[in-house]
Design a protein around this motif. Structure first.
Motif, mmCIF file in Angstrom:
data_model
loop_
_atom_site.group_PDB
_atom_site.id
_atom_site.type_symbol
_atom_site.label_atom_id
_atom_site.label_comp_id
_atom_site.label_asym_id
_atom_site.label_seq_id
_atom_site.Cartn_x
_atom_site.Cartn_y
_atom_site.Cartn_z
ATOM 1 N N LEU A 1 0.822 -1.044 -0.049
ATOM 2 C CA LEU A 1 0.062 -0.048 -0.021
ATOM 3 C C LEU A 1 0.984 1.277 0.020
ATOM 4 C CD1 LEU A 1 -2.839 -0.923 2.612
ATOM 5 C CD2 LEU A 1 -3.025 -1.096 -0.039
ATOM 6 N N PRO A 2 0.382 2.447 -0.455
ATOM 7 C CA PRO A 2 1.218 3.735 -0.379
ATOM 8 C C PRO A 2 1.470 4.018 0.918
ATOM 9 C CG PRO A 2 -0.617 3.897 -1.825
ATOM 10 C CD PRO A 2 -0.819 2.594 -1.309
ATOM 11 N N PRO A 3 2.887 4.617 1.319
ATOM 12 C CA PRO A 3 2.928 4.819 2.435
ATOM 13 C C PRO A 3 2.168 5.920 3.179
ATOM 14 C CG PRO A 3 4.569 5.437 0.964
ATOM 15 C CD PRO A 3 3.686 4.984 0.048
ATOM 16 N N VAL A 4 1.621 5.808 4.572
ATOM 17 C CA VAL A 4 1.064 6.763 5.111
ATOM 18 C C VAL A 4 1.919 7.147 6.148
ATOM 19 C CG1 VAL A 4 -1.174 7.319 6.481
ATOM 20 C CG2 VAL A 4 -1.245 5.682 4.760
ATOM 21 N N VAL A 5 1.867 8.701 6.113
ATOM 22 C CA VAL A 5 3.039 9.242 7.098
ATOM 23 C C VAL A 5 2.171 10.305 8.109
ATOM 24 C CG1 VAL A 5 4.859 9.155 5.469
ATOM 25 C CG2 VAL A 5 3.217 11.410 5.636
ATOM 26 N N PRO A 6 2.849 10.396 9.133
ATOM 27 C CA PRO A 6 2.324 11.471 10.075
ATOM 28 C C PRO A 6 1.859 12.756 9.158
ATOM 29 C CG PRO A 6 4.201 10.494 11.173
ATOM 30 C CD PRO A 6 4.144 10.017 9.926
ATOM 31 N N ALA A 7 0.811 13.407 9.487
ATOM 32 C CA ALA A 7 0.483 14.478 8.717
ATOM 33 C C ALA A 7 0.978 15.867 9.123
ATOM 34 C CB ALA A 7 -1.111 14.593 8.529
ATOM 35 N N GLY A 8 1.213 16.129 10.546
ATOM 36 C CA GLY A 8 1.438 17.482 11.200
ATOM 37 C C GLY A 8 0.527 18.538 10.543
ATOM 38 N N ASP A 9 -0.663 18.183 10.341
ATOM 39 C CA ASP A 9 -1.615 19.174 9.633
ATOM 40 C C ASP A 9 -2.991 18.939 10.200
ATOM 41 O OD1 ASP A 9 -2.825 21.210 8.350
ATOM 42 O OD2 ASP A 9 -2.144 20.533 6.437
ATOM 43 N N PRO A 10 -3.726 19.577 10.828
ATOM 44 C CA PRO A 10 -4.964 19.187 11.388
ATOM 45 C C PRO A 10 -5.904 18.644 10.187
ATOM 46 C CG PRO A 10 -4.224 21.257 12.218
ATOM 47 C CD PRO A 10 -3.274 20.885 11.194
ATOM 48 N N ASP B 1 -8.920 18.687 10.305
ATOM 49 C CA ASP B 1 -10.134 19.502 10.476
ATOM 50 C C ASP B 1 -9.831 20.966 10.234
ATOM 51 O OD1 ASP B 1 -8.936 20.021 12.817
ATOM 52 O OD2 ASP B 1 -10.492 19.762 14.148
ATOM 53 N N ARG B 2 -8.884 21.035 9.511
ATOM 54 C CA ARG B 2 -8.421 22.566 9.305
ATOM 55 C C ARG B 2 -9.600 23.032 8.152
ATOM 56 N NH1 ARG B 2 -5.310 24.015 5.162
ATOM 57 N NH2 ARG B 2 -4.157 21.968 5.003
ATOM 58 N N ARG B 3 -9.924 24.226 8.518
ATOM 59 C CA ARG B 3 -10.862 24.712 7.570
ATOM 60 C C ARG B 3 -10.310 26.244 7.245
ATOM 61 N NH1 ARG B 3 -15.302 26.551 9.395
ATOM 62 N NH2 ARG B 3 -16.956 25.764 7.747
ATOM 63 N N ILE C 1 -6.555 22.721 0.875
ATOM 64 C CA ILE C 1 -7.094 21.437 0.904
ATOM 65 C C ILE C 1 -6.280 20.379 1.250
ATOM 66 C CG2 ILE C 1 -8.654 19.841 -0.141
ATOM 67 C CD1 ILE C 1 -9.646 22.153 -2.059
ATOM 68 N N PHE C 2 -5.102 19.926 0.618
ATOM 69 C CA PHE C 2 -4.251 19.225 0.914
ATOM 70 C C PHE C 2 -3.377 19.345 1.933
ATOM 71 C CE2 PHE C 2 -5.713 18.598 -3.252
ATOM 72 C CZ PHE C 2 -6.221 17.298 -3.249
ATOM 73 N N ARG D 1 -15.299 25.717 2.852
ATOM 74 C CA ARG D 1 -14.411 25.569 3.696
ATOM 75 C C ARG D 1 -14.276 24.129 4.727
ATOM 76 N NH1 ARG D 1 -16.361 30.996 7.016
ATOM 77 N NH2 ARG D 1 -18.463 29.991 6.180
ATOM 78 N N ASP D 2 -15.490 23.369 4.263
ATOM 79 C CA ASP D 2 -15.245 22.126 4.778
ATOM 80 C C ASP D 2 -14.536 21.063 3.943
ATOM 81 O OD1 ASP D 2 -16.758 22.662 7.097
ATOM 82 O OD2 ASP D 2 -18.981 22.537 5.881
#
Length: 529
Positions: free
Chosen positions: A271-280, A282-284, A309-310, A499-500
């Motif tokens: 599977l593609p590697p999932v990494v810690p985002a460091g970005d909320p 729920d950020r709007r 968005i990303f 914003r959602d």
């Protein structure tokens, strides 16, 4: 039995130190590449040597060379080595940002990378080993990459039927492991073919050129007298769909390679590697509320929308040749995804090159199990005589087919336009994919503004004031075209506050990754360049 009998009667050394020293000596000779003069000429051309490239690309002290002693040797009557020229292809395993890869690199200092100084078995082995061990492949190309020459035929005394070394493995690896290729010098013939047989092709401007045959052959065959840059430089290939990324330096190319591979699994079985985002998640972002202008004729910048968005800093531009069509890799809450979008400042419709960019990205996502997100503002296929001469509709239909054949989850944010065949096929709306529309959404078979005169011609001809009648019809159609009317009939799944967008997509991508394990393995159709 005496000690002498026990040890035999040999008067030679008691260990293998001489042979070990011979290995060291031969490795040292291989490290000289084509010799001081050829190395100096390479560096004076503004290009790194093959050994310098490897050192700067891979994690320190991780390159394990394969076939280091492969080359062309002369021996004296007693079998002692008198000269050694290494093969012009350096291969080995290494790590990039901690992940294992197979590396194959041309050495231009040895006969310009041509078949005169190639031992094809080494290239074949590197490709086959990468496939067998499921290692991503990085090709650093500089020269003919093992192609033949007229001189070879003269020396052999016969002409041979052309065969592309390792081609079964080269073709098969596209459906098995990530393949990246960098054009770091004049890349010709078989080298050019190996460059485009990749998921990402990178060219260094000014020092990299790509051509099927070099200037002397072209001069003799077509009469065109061109320099290497005129024949196959960045200006030639920037918009033709051959090269995904253009960079200024070799160091930039290495950074692009490392970053690209960071979004992909080691093979189709992972599977593609999932990494810690460091970005909320729920950020709007407030900027999204005004990202799309109310005036439909005004363009807007897609870059800030994507960044809002990303995950911060995660957007990786893919094909630079798509024109108004934007393709990228990005992350949502640390999860890699493919992205389709449109840059309104460059247009709204899908060109031949834009369709090719979409096809390439969607095939990449299907092969390596990345969910696809469309930020839809698609005005349909490019129209006009030139577009028809170029067969735009076939290229567009091919892109749509790739979208429909892809099994990976797809989601869509409708930012503005959804028109025509291009808009209809930018995601597979016949599947149960997730879709949200912004209040700025505008859709239909054709733009209302462009179809009034044609659709109501007879009515307008009979009107006392045609301009007033056009305005009346426009107001009526504007009310009908309201996205709220479409939502009332479930023609669009949801209208949302822009914003959602990020919170909704982050929640979706976590669900999407739950079903990805059932899609691992080779794609349902072979990946093509």
């Amino acid at each position: 039995m005496s000690e002498a009998d026990d040890q035999g009667t040999s008067t030679g050394p008691e260990d293998w130190a001489p042979e070990v020293e011979e290995i060291r000596h031969r490795r040292s000779l291989a490290g000289r590449m084509g010799g001081p003069a050829k190395v100096r000429r390479q560096q004076e051309s503004g290009r790194l040597t093959v050994r310098e490239r490897i050192d700067r690309l891979v994690d320190p002290s991780t390159f394990a060379e394969i076939g280091a002693l492969t080359g062309f040797a002369d021996h004296d009557d007693d079998g002692r080595l008198t000269s050694f020229l290494p093969a012009n292809f350096v291969a080995g395993t290494a790590r990039l940002d901690g992940r294992p890869v197979m590396l194959g690199a041309d050495d231009f200092t040895v006969r310009g990378g041509s078949g005169d100084a190639a031992i094809h078995a080494k290239q074949i082995y590197a490709e086959e080993y990468a496939g067998r061990m499921r290692l991503p492949i990085v090709r650093l190309l500089d020269g003919a990459s093992g192609g033949g020459s007229v001189k070879m035929a003269q020396e052999a005394g016969y002409s041979y039927l052309p065969v592309n070394p390792a081609w079964d493995a080269v073709v098969g690896n596209l459906s098995l492991v990530p393949v990246v290729a960098a054009c770091l010098g004049p890349t010709v013939g078989l080298g050019a073919a190996r460059l485009v047989m990749s998921h990402l092709a990178v060219m260094v401007e000014g020092i990299g050129q790509l051509f099927t045959a070099g200037p002397p052959v072209v001069r003799g065959g077509t009469g065109e007298d061109l320099t290497k840059e005129e024949l196959g430089g960045a200006a030639v290939h920037r918009r033709n769909g051959t090269i995904e990324r253009f960079v200024a330096t070799e160091e930039d190319a290495f950074a692009v390679i490392r970053r690209f591979l960071g979004y992909l699994p080691g093979s189709v079985y992972e599977l593609p590697p999932v990494v810690p985002a460091g970005d909320p998640a729920d950020r709007r972002e407030e900027s999204l509320l005004r990202a799309v202008p109310r005036d439909a004729r005004r363009p807007y910048r897609i870059g800030p929308v994507m960044e809002a968005i990303f995950d911060h800093g995660s957007v990786f531009p893919y094909a630079e040749y798509g024109g108004a069509t934007v393709t990228a890799l990005a992350r949502l809450d640390g999860h890699p995804v493919g992205v389709l979008a449109t840059d309104p400042y460059r247009g709204a419709t899908m060109s031949v090159e834009g369709a090719q960019a979409i096809t390439r990205l969607v095939d990449l996502c299907e092969t390596f199990h990345l969910p696809i997100v469309s930020l839809t503002d698609q005005g349909g296929m490019t129209i006009g005589r030139v577009a028809e001469e170029r067969g735009t509709i076939r290229a567009g239909a091919r892109a749509i087919t790739a979208v429909y054949q892809a099994r990976v989850p797809q989601a869509e944010l409708i930012l503005r336009r959804v028109y025509g065949v291009g808009g209809a096929g930018i995601v597979n709306r016949h599947r149960a994919g997730r879709s949200w529309a912004w209040p700025s959404g505008d859709w239909g078979s054709l733009p209302v503004q462009g179809g009034i005169e044609a659709a109501f011609r007879a009515q307008l001809e009979q009107a006392e004031d045609p301009e007033a009648e056009i305005e009346r019809i426009r107001r009526t159609l504007a009310a009908i075209a309201s996205p709220f009317r479409t939502a009332e009939r479930f023609g669009v799944q949801d209208l949302i506050d822009p914003r959602d967008s990020r919170p909704l997509l982050c929640a979706w991508v976590r669900d999407a990754y739950r079903i990805l394990p059932e899609l691992t393995g080779p794609p349902s159709f072979g990946t093509r360049p």
